[in-house]
Design a protein around this motif. Structure first.
Motif, PDB file in Angstrom:
ATOM      1  N   GLU A 204       0.906  -1.143  -0.044  1.00  0.00           N
ATOM      2  CA  GLU A 204       0.093   0.084   0.209  1.00  0.00           C
ATOM      3  C   GLU A 204       0.847   1.286  -0.186  1.00  0.00           C
ATOM      4  OE1 GLU A 204      -2.458  -0.438   3.452  1.00  0.00           O
ATOM      5  OE2 GLU A 204      -3.901  -1.855   2.232  1.00  0.00           O
ATOM      6  N   LYS A 205       2.004   1.247   0.486  1.00  0.00           N
ATOM      7  CA  LYS A 205       2.926   2.328   0.677  1.00  0.00           C
ATOM      8  C   LYS A 205       3.894   2.584  -0.320  1.00  0.00           C
ATOM      9  CE  LYS A 205       2.413   2.540   5.804  1.00  0.00           C
ATOM     10  NZ  LYS A 205       3.238   2.412   7.059  1.00  0.00           N
ATOM     11  N   ILE A 206       4.366   1.378  -1.194  1.00  0.00           N
ATOM     12  CA  ILE A 206       5.434   1.585  -2.270  1.00  0.00           C
ATOM     13  C   ILE A 206       4.885   1.252  -3.637  1.00  0.00           C
ATOM     14  CG2 ILE A 206       7.255   1.289  -0.370  1.00  0.00           C
ATOM     15  CD1 ILE A 206       7.520  -1.642  -1.954  1.00  0.00           C
ATOM     16  N   ASP A 209       0.317   0.289  -7.974  1.00  0.00           N
ATOM     17  CA  ASP A 209      -0.861  -0.601  -7.817  1.00  0.00           C
ATOM     18  C   ASP A 209      -0.833  -1.848  -7.037  1.00  0.00           C
ATOM     19  OD1 ASP A 209      -3.195  -1.845  -8.333  1.00  0.00           O
ATOM     20  OD2 ASP A 209      -2.915  -2.434 -10.422  1.00  0.00           O
ATOM     21  N   PRO A 210      -1.114  -1.683  -5.853  1.00  0.00           N
ATOM     22  CA  PRO A 210      -0.946  -2.967  -4.830  1.00  0.00           C
ATOM     23  C   PRO A 210      -1.288  -4.118  -5.557  1.00  0.00           C
ATOM     24  CG  PRO A 210      -1.771  -0.855  -3.590  1.00  0.00           C
ATOM     25  CD  PRO A 210      -1.900  -0.609  -5.093  1.00  0.00           C
ATOM     26  N   SER A 211      -2.457  -4.196  -6.094  1.00  0.00           N
ATOM     27  CA  SER A 211      -3.227  -5.703  -6.664  1.00  0.00           C
ATOM     28  C   SER A 211      -2.042  -6.099  -7.947  1.00  0.00           C
ATOM     29  CB  SER A 211      -4.419  -5.128  -7.088  1.00  0.00           C
ATOM     30  OG  SER A 211      -4.428  -4.270  -8.317  1.00  0.00           O
ATOM     31  N   ASN A 212      -1.088  -5.082  -8.258  1.00  0.00           N
ATOM     32  CA  ASN A 212      -0.045  -5.720  -9.300  1.00  0.00           C
ATOM     33  C   ASN A 212       1.200  -5.259  -8.907  1.00  0.00           C
ATOM     34  OD1 ASN A 212       0.701  -6.585 -11.758  1.00  0.00           O
ATOM     35  ND2 ASN A 212       0.396  -4.749 -12.969  1.00  0.00           N
ATOM     36  N   PRO A 213       1.755  -5.671  -8.012  1.00  0.00           N
ATOM     37  CA  PRO A 213       2.920  -5.204  -7.395  1.00  0.00           C
ATOM     38  C   PRO A 213       4.190  -5.257  -8.334  1.00  0.00           C
ATOM     39  CG  PRO A 213       2.374  -7.527  -6.488  1.00  0.00           C
ATOM     40  CD  PRO A 213       0.993  -6.897  -7.162  1.00  0.00           C
ATOM     41  N   GLN A 214       4.883  -4.335  -8.282  1.00  0.00           N
ATOM     42  CA  GLN A 214       6.224  -4.186  -8.998  1.00  0.00           C
ATOM     43  C   GLN A 214       7.472  -4.467  -8.384  1.00  0.00           C
ATOM     44  OE1 GLN A 214       5.920  -3.979 -12.650  1.00  0.00           O
ATOM     45  NE2 GLN A 214       3.707  -4.298 -12.018  1.00  0.00           N
ATOM     46  N   TYR A 215       7.076  -4.476  -7.065  1.00  0.00           N
ATOM     47  CA  TYR A 215       8.322  -4.521  -6.006  1.00  0.00           C
ATOM     48  C   TYR A 215       8.297  -5.862  -5.534  1.00  0.00           C
ATOM     49  CZ  TYR A 215       9.692   0.265  -6.682  1.00  0.00           C
ATOM     50  OH  TYR A 215       9.885   1.343  -7.097  1.00  0.00           O
TER      51      TYR A 215
END
Length: 228
Positions: A204-206, A209-215
């Protein structure tokens, strides 16, 4: 001498906790209500807070939320409730551990000392050279800061520890059990649900799009991986 604040409305339990902590070389003070506990915790130099959930004037969940916004110290929740939902909620608000009543005094002292020692180790290991730069994410271990595209993002102590550990080990898959043991360090495998809660908070913080995380990726059936 390390100083512990006990926020507990049952005087007999609070005094028992205080006595055992003091016998084991720790200083301890007692607050009997939620509002008094918050005031003491924010105005005096405590190293750890023992926080009961059921309190007059302000319950433990609300107090934990407010305290975490002000202090970066271990918070151990204490409750007679055994429901996982209470544990998950507590961890999500920034608690570092959840102790279920009734508990042995020895267990309480052991957990308190473990969290104090771990906090000291993390503080002493900070090195100004330990910084991570990955695709707009900048993590500074020495100052415990996180910047996203030059904008500072605020993290709780455990959120930062989890993020830094994952980012220091990119492209490596870690199970929930491994992350729980590495970051929380307590052999309480029933509480690994906190890992899921903290991963969600990190996203949520970084993540854009939290539902499609890149990290932080979920590797189904295996755990989590930080993309380097």
């Amino acid at each position: 001498m390390k100083k512990v604040l006990i926020i507990e409305d049952d005087v007999s339990i609070a005094e028992l906790e205080r006595d055992y902590l003091e016998i084991n070389g720790l200083a301890a003070e007692i607050a009997l209500t939620g509002d008094t506990g918050l005031q003491k915790a924010c105005s005096e130099p405590f190293d750890l807070v023992l926080l009961d959930l059921m309190l007059p004037h302000m319950d433990g969940f609300e107090l934990c939320k407010k305290l975490r916004q002000e202090k970066d110290i271990p918070i151990l929740m204490v409750s007679a409730k055994k429901d996982d939902i209470d544990k998950i909620r507590g961890f999500g608000l920034g608690a570092d551990d959840f102790i279920v009543k009734p508990f042995s005094p020895g267990e309480l002292v052991a957990r308190v000392k473990a969290h104090l020692a771990r906090y000291d180790r993390l503080s002493k290991r900070e090195n100004p050279a330990d910084e991570i730069h990955i695709r707009g994410l900048h993590i500074k271990k020495a100052s415990r800061q996180v910047l996203m595209n030059e904008r500072e993002v605020i993290f709780t102590a455990k959120e930062f520890d989890l993020l830094f550990f994952l980012a220091m080990n990119p492209n490596h898959v870690f199970s929930k059990e491994h992350l729980f043991e590495r970051i929380w360090g307590l052999d309480s495998m029933g509480d690994i649900a906190t890992v899921t809660v903290h991963i969600r908070k990190l996203r949520e913080k970084i993540e854009i799009d939290p539902s499609n995380p890149q990290y932080i990726e979920t590797i189904w059936g295996a755990g989590y991986r930080f993309r380097g």
